[in-house]
Design a protein around this motif. Structure first.
Motif, PDB file in Angstrom:
ATOM      1  N   ARG A  17      -4.278   0.085  -2.995  1.00 27.24           N
ATOM      2  CA  ARG A  17      -3.430  -0.085  -1.811  1.00 27.24           C
ATOM      3  C   ARG A  17      -2.148  -0.851  -2.144  1.00 27.24           C
ATOM      4  O   ARG A  17      -1.734  -1.757  -1.419  1.00 27.24           O
ATOM      5  CB  ARG A  17      -4.201  -0.789  -0.682  1.00 27.24           C
ATOM      6  N   GLU A  18      -1.530  -0.455  -3.243  1.00 27.85           N
ATOM      7  CA  GLU A  18      -0.280  -1.075  -3.663  1.00 27.85           C
ATOM      8  C   GLU A  18       0.864  -0.077  -3.489  1.00 27.85           C
ATOM      9  O   GLU A  18       0.864   0.992  -4.110  1.00 27.85           O
ATOM     10  CB  GLU A  18      -0.354  -1.550  -5.114  1.00 27.85           C
ATOM     11  N   MET A  19       1.819  -0.443  -2.648  1.00 28.23           N
ATOM     12  CA  MET A  19       2.982   0.386  -2.362  1.00 28.23           C
ATOM     13  C   MET A  19       4.208  -0.268  -2.991  1.00 28.23           C
ATOM     14  O   MET A  19       4.722  -1.278  -2.497  1.00 28.23           O
ATOM     15  CB  MET A  19       3.176   0.529  -0.857  1.00 28.23           C
ATOM     16  N   PHE A  20       4.667   0.300  -4.100  1.00 26.24           N
ATOM     17  CA  PHE A  20       5.886  -0.160  -4.756  1.00 26.24           C
ATOM     18  C   PHE A  20       7.037   0.673  -4.214  1.00 26.24           C
ATOM     19  O   PHE A  20       6.964   1.911  -4.223  1.00 26.24           O
ATOM     20  CB  PHE A  20       5.800   0.047  -6.262  1.00 26.24           C
ATOM     21  N   ILE A  43       6.314   4.452  -5.242  1.00 21.85           N
ATOM     22  CA  ILE A  43       5.142   4.722  -6.069  1.00 21.85           C
ATOM     23  C   ILE A  43       3.953   4.090  -5.360  1.00 21.85           C
ATOM     24  O   ILE A  43       3.899   2.869  -5.185  1.00 21.85           O
ATOM     25  CB  ILE A  43       5.300   4.130  -7.484  1.00 21.85           C
ATOM     26  N   TYR A  44       3.009   4.914  -4.937  1.00 24.97           N
ATOM     27  CA  TYR A  44       1.869   4.400  -4.176  1.00 24.97           C
ATOM     28  C   TYR A  44       0.578   4.584  -4.953  1.00 24.97           C
ATOM     29  O   TYR A  44       0.226   5.690  -5.370  1.00 24.97           O
ATOM     30  CB  TYR A  44       1.768   5.094  -2.824  1.00 24.97           C
ATOM     31  N   ASN A  76       4.251  -3.852  -1.385  1.00 27.35           N
ATOM     32  CA  ASN A  76       3.789  -4.064  -0.016  1.00 27.35           C
ATOM     33  C   ASN A  76       4.873  -4.845   0.737  1.00 27.35           C
ATOM     34  O   ASN A  76       5.956  -4.327   0.930  1.00 27.35           O
ATOM     35  CB  ASN A  76       2.418  -4.727  -0.009  1.00 27.35           C
ATOM     36  N   GLN A  77       4.675  -6.071   1.132  1.00 29.41           N
ATOM     37  CA  GLN A  77       5.714  -6.806   1.854  1.00 29.41           C
ATOM     38  C   GLN A  77       6.358  -7.910   1.026  1.00 29.41           C
ATOM     39  O   GLN A  77       7.132  -8.706   1.557  1.00 29.41           O
ATOM     40  CB  GLN A  77       5.129  -7.391   3.147  1.00 29.41           C
ATOM     41  N   ASN A  78       6.060  -7.968  -0.258  1.00 24.13           N
ATOM     42  CA  ASN A  78       6.562  -9.052  -1.099  1.00 24.13           C
ATOM     43  C   ASN A  78       7.617  -8.554  -2.072  1.00 24.13           C
ATOM     44  O   ASN A  78       7.497  -7.455  -2.620  1.00 24.13           O
ATOM     45  CB  ASN A  78       5.406  -9.696  -1.877  1.00 24.13           C
ATOM     46  N   ILE A  91       7.231 -17.222  -2.431  1.00 24.23           N
ATOM     47  CA  ILE A  91       8.361 -16.459  -1.912  1.00 24.23           C
ATOM     48  C   ILE A  91       7.805 -15.322  -1.065  1.00 24.23           C
ATOM     49  O   ILE A  91       6.953 -14.555  -1.498  1.00 24.23           O
ATOM     50  CB  ILE A  91       9.218 -15.877  -3.043  1.00 24.23           C
ATOM     51  N   LEU A  92       8.303 -15.204   0.134  1.00 25.38           N
ATOM     52  CA  LEU A  92       7.973 -14.090   1.005  1.00 25.38           C
ATOM     53  C   LEU A  92       9.262 -13.434   1.447  1.00 25.38           C
ATOM     54  O   LEU A  92      10.303 -14.080   1.557  1.00 25.38           O
ATOM     55  CB  LEU A  92       7.179 -14.555   2.233  1.00 25.38           C
ATOM     56  N   CYS A  93       9.202 -12.124   1.700  1.00 23.23           N
ATOM     57  CA  CYS A  93      10.418 -11.411   2.085  1.00 23.23           C
ATOM     58  C   CYS A  93      10.090 -10.445   3.201  1.00 23.23           C
ATOM     59  O   CYS A  93       9.035  -9.809   3.189  1.00 23.23           O
ATOM     60  CB  CYS A  93      10.978 -10.649   0.886  1.00 23.23           C
TER      61      CYS A  93
END
Length: 292
Positions: free
Chosen positions: A153-156, A147-148, A167-169, A2-4
Motif C-alpha cells: 500500500r505504498e503510493m509513490f 508508482i503504486y 502516500n502523504q509524506n 516532517i509531514l507534508c
C-alpha cells in the motif's frame, strides 16, 4: 519529523517540521496537469486493487512467453485494459502508450504511458514485488508520475515542480551517501547483450559497492527516491518502466540522466538515477560498462 500536505485545488503546501508550520507556494501548475495527476493516483489505486485479485489466484493464470525472461499474463492484459478505459472515460482526447496493447494517438497533446504490472516475472511466481506504473507526458516532458505497490500500500507520486510524496509524506532523496554505505539497484533487458550488465556488476564490486535486483525497475526507481537504494542503473528500459520513476527521483531531490520522454517512448534507452552523493560515480560506471 516532517509531514507534508498538498491541497488538491490550491497552490499551497503546508509543511510541519518539528511542530513548526511552514506555508509554501507550489509551482503554478496548469489545472489540466493537476487534474490528470490526481486522477492518475486514483486510477493506479483502483488498478492495484484489481491486480491483487489476479495475484491471489496466480497459480491459475494464463501466461505467455514473449522472450527469454519476458512474460505476459492475463492479469497484465486485463489491468492495462482497465487503466486504458479509465483514462479514456475521463480524458477521451489523450493518447495512451502501454506495454501490452497498441498505442492510441493523442489529440490533446497529453500522452499517458502505462505499465499495468511492472515485475511480471515476480507476479507470476507469487513474489510480492510488482507495481502499477502511470506517467503523463506532454511535449517530450514527463509532467506527472505514479508508482503504486498494492502489496505494501505504498503510493509513490510526483508532479513536475511540485515535489514527490510517498502516500502523504514528502520523499527526500538524501544527498549524504557513498557507494560503500548502501546498495545500487540494477536491471537487465533482453534487448541488449549480457556483456554490459556483467561488466557493470564487476565495476560495482571493484568500487566497494553492492548491487540489488528485484525484477521491477519501476519499484527500484521509487526506492531510490525513498532513500532505500543509492541509485539505479540499467542499459535499456522502456518508457513505461522508467518515466514515472525518473520524475519521482528528480522531484525528491535525486539526480537523473535526462532523456526526451517522446524519444524514450519510441526507442527506450539507458537509465541512470541516484542521490546527488553518488550520481556522478554511477554515470561514470555506466559509461564504462556500456561503452560500444
Amino acid at each position: 519529523s516532517i509531514l507534508c500536505k498538498y491541497f488538491a485545488n490550491s497552490r499551497l503546501m503546508i509543511f510541519s517540521i518539528n511542530n513548526c508550520i511552514i506555508l509554501c507556494t507550489r509551482r503554478d501548475l496548469p489545472m489540466s496537469i493537476e487534474i490528470r495527476a490526481e486522477k492518475a493516483v486514483e486510477i493506479a489505486n483502483e488498478a492495484g486493487i484489481f491486480a491483487l485479485g489476479f495475484f491471489q489466484r496466480v497459480g491459475s493464470l494464463e501466461i505467455e512467453d514473449k522472450g527469454p525472461q519476458d512474460f505476459v499474463s492475463e492479469a497484465d492484459k486485463a489491468v492495462e485494459t482497465f487503466v486504458r478505459a479509465e483514462i479514456s472515460k475521463h480524458f477521451p482526447q489523450d493518447g495512451i502508450v502501454g506495454e501490452e496493447h497498441a498505442p492510441l494517438a493523442s489529440q490533446s497533446g497529453y500522452t499517458w504511458v502505462i505499465d499495468p504490472i511492472d515485475g511480471t516475472t515476480n507476479f507470476i511466481n507469487a513474489i510480492p514485488a510488482w507495481t502499477v506504473v502511470i506517467a503523463l507526458v506532454k511535449d517530450g516532458i514527463t509532467e506527472a508520475g505514479v508508482i503504486y505497490d498494492p502489496i505494501h500500500r505504498e503510493m509513490f507520486s510526483a508532479v513536475r515542480g511540485a515535489g514527490a510524496i510517498l502516500n502523504q509524506n514528502p520523499l527526500i532523496c538524501d544527498a549524504n551517501t557513498s557507494l560503500t554505505r548502501g546498495t545500487i539497484g540494477t536491471g537487465f533487458s533482453n534487448r541488449v547483450s549480457t556483456k554490459g550488465i556483467q561488466k557493470l556488476l564487476n565495476i560495482i564490486f571493484d568500487r566497494g559497492g553492492m548491487y540489488h535486483r528485484n525484477a521491477s525497475g519501476a519499484l527500484s526507481l521509487a526506492y531510490v527516491a525513498a532513500g532505500r537504494l543509492l541509485g539505479y542503473v540499467e542499459e535499456h528500459m522502456n518508457a513505461w518502466d522508467c518515466l514515472a520513476g525518473q520524475l519521482i527521483v528528480n522531484e525528491s531531490g535525486g539526480r537523473v540522466e535526462i532523456q526526451d520522454a517522446d524519444e524514450m517512448i519510441t526507442h527506450g534507452g539507458r537509465v541512470v538515477v541516484g542521490s546527488s552523493g553518488v550520481f556522478d560515480q554511477l554515470k561514470a560506471m555506466a559509461d564504462e560498462a556500456f561503452e560500444g
